[in-house]
Design a protein around this motif. Structure first.
Motif, mmCIF file in Angstrom:
data_model
loop_
_atom_site.group_PDB
_atom_site.id
_atom_site.type_symbol
_atom_site.label_atom_id
_atom_site.label_comp_id
_atom_site.label_asym_id
_atom_site.label_seq_id
_atom_site.Cartn_x
_atom_site.Cartn_y
_atom_site.Cartn_z
ATOM 1 N N GLY A 22 0.805 -1.224 0.000
ATOM 2 C CA GLY A 22 0.000 0.000 0.000
ATOM 3 C C GLY A 22 0.826 1.257 0.000
ATOM 4 O O GLY A 22 0.698 2.111 -0.885
ATOM 5 N N LEU A 23 1.687 1.403 0.984
ATOM 6 C CA LEU A 23 2.503 2.615 1.055
ATOM 7 C C LEU A 23 3.514 2.698 -0.075
ATOM 8 O O LEU A 23 3.783 3.775 -0.601
ATOM 9 N N GLY A 24 4.060 1.560 -0.449
ATOM 10 C CA GLY A 24 5.037 1.566 -1.542
ATOM 11 C C GLY A 24 4.419 2.014 -2.850
ATOM 12 O O GLY A 24 4.940 2.908 -3.525
ATOM 13 N N PHE A 52 -4.502 8.144 -6.101
ATOM 14 C CA PHE A 52 -3.541 7.842 -5.041
ATOM 15 C C PHE A 52 -4.203 7.011 -3.939
ATOM 16 O O PHE A 52 -3.667 6.008 -3.485
ATOM 17 N N LEU A 53 -5.404 7.402 -3.513
ATOM 18 C CA LEU A 53 -6.114 6.656 -2.475
ATOM 19 C C LEU A 53 -6.499 5.259 -2.950
ATOM 20 O O LEU A 53 -6.387 4.286 -2.202
ATOM 21 N N CYS A 54 -6.963 5.156 -4.188
ATOM 22 C CA CYS A 54 -7.324 3.830 -4.722
ATOM 23 C C CYS A 54 -6.120 2.912 -4.778
ATOM 24 O O CYS A 54 -6.203 1.731 -4.412
ATOM 25 N N CYS A 55 -4.990 3.442 -5.238
ATOM 26 C CA CYS A 55 -3.775 2.610 -5.306
ATOM 27 C C CYS A 55 -3.312 2.225 -3.910
ATOM 28 O O CYS A 55 -2.931 1.082 -3.669
ATOM 29 N N GLY A 56 -3.331 3.171 -2.983
ATOM 30 C CA GLY A 56 -2.901 2.871 -1.618
ATOM 31 C C GLY A 56 -3.807 1.862 -0.947
ATOM 32 O O GLY A 56 -3.343 0.901 -0.328
ATOM 33 N N LEU A 57 -5.115 2.057 -1.065
ATOM 34 C CA LEU A 57 -6.057 1.125 -0.429
ATOM 35 C C LEU A 57 -6.069 -0.227 -1.131
ATOM 36 O O LEU A 57 -6.121 -1.269 -0.479
#
Length: 158
Positions: A22-24, A52-57
């Motif tokens: 997630g963070l990466g 950004f939120l979709c990729c992180g989550l």
């Protein structure tokens, strides 16, 4: 002791998966594709925030599921003894490093710094740091065990 080790593994493996995936993924995309262009008004960049939120989550959810599946598979297929001293020292040092980074405020302006200020994010990164430290300590324990086994073999063959 075995139950405690299994509980720590089940908590730590998904946390490490969330932190790495997630963070990466979110950090790499924020630094490359979704950054605000020079001269662009940052308040108009809502599409990048959503992506950004979709990729992180999404990456975090995938990492959590993968970590949980791998932890349960490891527990059911491997019989291991109690963890060695280097593993426990690695767990403590991993948690201590994350706590020190949080208290120092070094990452204040970065994505990881924002996650460290958020309670659940801090708990996840503490567990991930402990797991990563335990993995490194376990590798040292395994290396030490192989070295001792080689010494015993040499003594018996001589």
């Amino acid at each position: 002791m075995r139950v405690l080790q299994n509980v720590l593994l089940v908590i730590g493996a998904p946390a490490l998966g969330v932190a790495t995936c997630g963070l990466g993924l979110a950090s790499v995309l924020a630094a490359t594709a979704f950054r605000t262009r020079p001269g662009q008004d940052p308040s108009l960049d809502w599409g990048a925030t959503g992506a950004f939120l979709c990729c992180g989550l999404g990456g975090g959810a995938f990492g959590a599921v993968a970590g949980l599946v791998l932890a349960v598979r490891w527990m059911t297929h491997h019989r291991s003894g109690p963890w060695g001293a280097a593993t426990w020292v690695g767990v403590v040092l991993g948690v201590a490093v994350v706590a020190a980074v949080r208290l120092s405020g070094v990452l204040g302006g970065h994505v990881t710094g924002a996650v460290l200020r958020w309670g659940p994010g801090l708990a996840c990164l503490l567990a991930a740091g402990g797991t990563l430290g335990g993995l490194l300590g376990g590798a040292i324990d395994a290396r030490r065990g192989h070295r001792e086994a080689r010494r015993r073999r040499r003594r018996h063959t001589a």
